[in-house]
Scaffold this active site. Structure first.
Site, PDB file in Angstrom:
ATOM      1  N   ASN A  41       0.839  -1.199   0.000  1.00  0.00           N
ATOM      2  CA  ASN A  41       0.000   0.000   0.000  1.00  0.00           C
ATOM      3  C   ASN A  41       0.875   1.250   0.000  1.00  0.00           C
ATOM      4  OD1 ASN A  41       0.621  -0.777   2.723  1.00  0.00           O
ATOM      5  ND2 ASN A  41      -0.976   0.565   3.505  1.00  0.00           N
ATOM      6  N   ILE A  42       0.459   2.205  -0.806  1.00  0.00           N
ATOM      7  CA  ILE A  42       1.183   3.465  -0.963  1.00  0.00           C
ATOM      8  C   ILE A  42       0.196   4.588  -0.681  1.00  0.00           C
ATOM      9  CG2 ILE A  42       2.603   4.880  -2.499  1.00  0.00           C
ATOM     10  CD1 ILE A  42       3.791   2.074  -2.009  1.00  0.00           C
ATOM     11  N   GLU A  43       0.358   5.237   0.480  1.00  0.00           N
ATOM     12  CA  GLU A  43      -0.578   6.274   0.880  1.00  0.00           C
ATOM     13  C   GLU A  43      -0.149   7.639   0.352  1.00  0.00           C
ATOM     14  OE1 GLU A  43      -2.216   4.186   4.963  1.00  0.00           O
ATOM     15  OE2 GLU A  43      -0.970   5.974   5.133  1.00  0.00           O
ATOM     16  N   CYS A  52      -3.922   0.597  -2.686  1.00  0.00           N
ATOM     17  CA  CYS A  52      -3.792  -0.556  -1.795  1.00  0.00           C
ATOM     18  C   CYS A  52      -2.762  -1.548  -2.333  1.00  0.00           C
ATOM     19  CB  CYS A  52      -5.143  -1.247  -1.642  1.00  0.00           C
ATOM     20  SG  CYS A  52      -6.417  -0.201  -0.913  1.00  0.00           S
ATOM     21  N   GLU A  54      -2.877  -4.861  -2.789  1.00  0.00           N
ATOM     22  CA  GLU A  54      -3.319  -5.860  -3.766  1.00  0.00           C
ATOM     23  C   GLU A  54      -3.554  -5.235  -5.136  1.00  0.00           C
ATOM     24  OE1 GLU A  54      -4.689  -4.780  -0.949  1.00  0.00           O
ATOM     25  OE2 GLU A  54      -6.720  -5.603  -0.699  1.00  0.00           O
ATOM     26  N   CYS A  87     -10.411  -4.118   0.739  1.00  0.00           N
ATOM     27  CA  CYS A  87     -11.405  -3.056   0.886  1.00  0.00           C
ATOM     28  C   CYS A  87     -12.393  -3.136  -0.281  1.00  0.00           C
ATOM     29  CB  CYS A  87     -10.720  -1.695   0.941  1.00  0.00           C
ATOM     30  SG  CYS A  87     -10.158  -1.075  -0.666  1.00  0.00           S
ATOM     31  N   CYS A  90     -10.898  -2.468  -3.787  1.00  0.00           N
ATOM     32  CA  CYS A  90     -10.099  -3.605  -4.254  1.00  0.00           C
ATOM     33  C   CYS A  90     -10.990  -4.779  -4.640  1.00  0.00           C
ATOM     34  CB  CYS A  90      -9.090  -4.024  -3.198  1.00  0.00           C
ATOM     35  SG  CYS A  90      -7.716  -2.865  -3.054  1.00  0.00           S
TER      36      CYS A  90
HETATM   37 ZN    ZN Z   1      -8.042  -1.829  -1.107  1.00  0.00          ZN
END
Ligand code: ZN
Length: 131
Positions: A41-43, A52, A54, A87, A90
């Protein structure tokens, strides 16, 4: 395959950039010809721009030319106390880019679950609905 993908997903989780949530996610998917694609995940300070783990992994595989028929499994792992599934965004993405019965291996290091998109997103909306 499961244990290898879960291990590589945890390694990928170390690359997560999550300064806001401090919730780290890693993923690793395998293709029929044996290539593994990782994601984390890269915020972003603009939260909606976050990607996210995945989705990072499956977008990497698609960016290399692989498609739904090429993917044989994906592991998605977190460092959360609770076992977590993908989520909602995703789930929508994976419902189109994975077969509904492709195994999805979830783990947080203490709990594990094998599932698939058919179980995670019943009545999924997709290409079939737009014909
Ligand atoms: Zn997600």
């Amino acid at each position: 395959m499961k244990d290898e993908l879960v291990t590589k997903a945890f390694e990928a989780m170390n690359n997560a950039y999550a300064p806001y949530s401090n919730y780290h996610v890693g993923a690793c998917l395998r293709t029929k010809d044996g290539h593994d694609f990782i994601g984390a995940n890269i915020e972003n300070a603009s939260y909606g721009a976050t990607n996210c783990g995945e989705r990072s992994a499956i977008f990497a595989a698609y960016s290399h030319g692989y498609r739904v028929d090429d993917i044989v499994g994906i592991a998605i792992v977190t460092d959360g106390e609770l076992l977590a599934g993908p989520c909602g965004i995703c789930r929508q993405v994976l419902s189109e880019l994975l077969h509904e019965d492709t195994p999805i291996y979830l783990s947080n290091g203490t709990e594990n679950m094998t599932t698939n998109m058919k179980a995670l997103l019943p009545l999924m909306f997709g290409k079939k609905d737009l014909k």
